[in-house]
Design an enzyme around this catalytic site. Sequence first.
Site, PDB file in Angstrom:
ATOM      1  N   GLY A 248       0.675  -1.182   0.046  1.00 21.37           N
ATOM      2  CA  GLY A 248       0.097   0.070  -0.046  1.00 21.37           C
ATOM      3  C   GLY A 248       0.712   1.200   0.124  1.00 21.37           C
ATOM      4  CD  GLU A 290       1.854  -9.096   1.513  1.00 23.27           C
ATOM      5  OE1 GLU A 290       0.699  -8.432   1.506  1.00 23.27           O
ATOM      6  OE2 GLU A 290       1.546 -10.211   1.978  1.00 23.27           O
ATOM      7  N   PRO A 291       4.957  -4.605  -0.808  1.00 23.07           N
ATOM      8  CG  PRO A 291       7.282  -3.716  -1.270  1.00 23.07           C
ATOM      9  CD  PRO A 291       6.575  -4.738  -0.349  1.00 23.07           C
ATOM     10  N   GLY A 292       3.730  -3.418  -3.857  1.00 23.30           N
ATOM     11  CA  GLY A 292       3.665  -3.783  -5.308  1.00 23.30           C
ATOM     12  C   GLY A 292       4.057  -2.512  -6.040  1.00 23.30           C
ATOM     13  NE  ARG A 330      -3.834   2.679 -10.596  1.00 24.39           N
ATOM     14  CZ  ARG A 330      -3.828   3.740 -10.122  1.00 24.39           C
ATOM     15  NH1 ARG A 330      -3.553   4.583 -10.789  1.00 24.39           N
ATOM     16  NH2 ARG A 330      -4.078   4.102  -9.127  1.00 24.39           N
ATOM     17  CB  CYS A 361     -16.602   1.933 -28.673  1.00 20.87           C
ATOM     18  SG  CYS A 361     -15.694   1.835 -30.097  1.00 20.87           S
TER      19      CYS A 361
END
Length: 440
Positions: A248, A290-292, A330, A361
């Site tokens: 996070g 747990e960094p992504g 995003r 579209c």
Amino acid sequence: MRLTGTSHIGSQGHLTIGGCDTVELAKTFGTPLYVYDEALIRENSRRFVKSFEQSGFAFQVAYASKAFSCIAMAQLAAEENLSLDVVSSGELYTALQAGFPAERIHFHGNNKSEEELRMALEAGVGCYVVDNFYEMALLHDLASASGIQVNVMLRLTPGIEVHTHEYISTGQEDSKFGFGVADGQAMLAIRQALAKTHFNLLGIHVHIGSQIFDTTGFVEAIKVIREFLDSVRKETGYEVKVLNLGGGFGIRYTDEDDPVEIETFVETITQEVAAAWSKRNLPNPEIWIEPGRGIVGNAGTTLYSVGSIKQIPGIRTYVAVDGGMTDNIRPALYQAKYEALLANKASMVATETVSIAGKCCESGDMLIWDIDLPQVTSGDILAVLSTGAYGYSMASNYNRLRRPAVVFVRDGIADLVVERETYEDLVRHDRKRSVLSNIV
Ligand code: LLP
């Protein structure tokens, strides 16, 4: 706008990354193209690792592969001595194909299937982050049937609300993830896990949300968890060996974003844990994170070619690119904001305000509203910055667009690590009708 890592404006006025001219990359590999700055991925990883080393804590930094998963990325994570968080058999398969050491893989997810658990057991996955009672029973049945002992953590929901988009906020009580602390489920889960003969309960896991800018939520989570662990100790005598605080850690997408540095996150977490544990005369637990996004987010740039430009006098100019919500969902999903520049006019001054449209579209397929750029013409290369996390990994084939290629760049070398999909790929799983219509 601030360029990160090895990105800079080269002598020709082009954006270069990893010593590669992005205009040339676009020519060679086509667009849209995801370009990853390998040195920056390594630097981000090392900043997390180094901060923990300095803290004196035993630790694991697990890269959350959901942010960006492919064989090359798993290889890189292995080289940097990271652990790996996977949430599906697909991410697990990718890691195994990369030769990632199974004992450093942590298996997450709120609905792991029997097939997925069997695959993980066979591979010898290092830790299962158990999310619910259904999984607890299933995993234990499978482990005992195979006569093996598995390392387990329990995912808890600490009841904390962090300031981020509601779709990526997970620590609150009303969540599909984990065992609630406040509603008593967490205590019950601990008791059950301790009673399971084929479980080795390493500790507990919390993940409070994603794209978090300050340390308050982590501090609060540590407090809630420690108080919960006090009652666990009192009731069962159990004390955790490992505390997993999830991911996070936020990054800067635009000038509006002001996250604290990686070092500050780690220092705050380790100091808080050290204080809370020593107050109770307990030895420090091992800390896992747990960094992504924090590892790959700012290391990715997406290159697009500009196509049609629609000017609506007095209203707006729509600059359309050859990708959009299919390679970056995003903005449409979270109203996420990005910065961009024209890679082939990187040293020219901005003279107009335009909006960047995708080619899908959907009116909602807009990548950036109101961005100042030099005079844009069709054929320009637009570079959207900090697209390294949850871009490729959330990409789709909507409108039957082919998913873009991915290159890693370093020291002037571009390494194609994911090929662009082909038309054949698009119809690979399609089958022509086998039953003939009887309608004449
Ligand atoms: N650990 C757990 C248990 C998670 O659920 C997540 C993210 C992470 C670690 C990694 O979080 P990170 O360090 O990357 O923030 N698609 C959204 C983000 C969803 C995050 C889901 N879980 C986005 O594009 O912002």
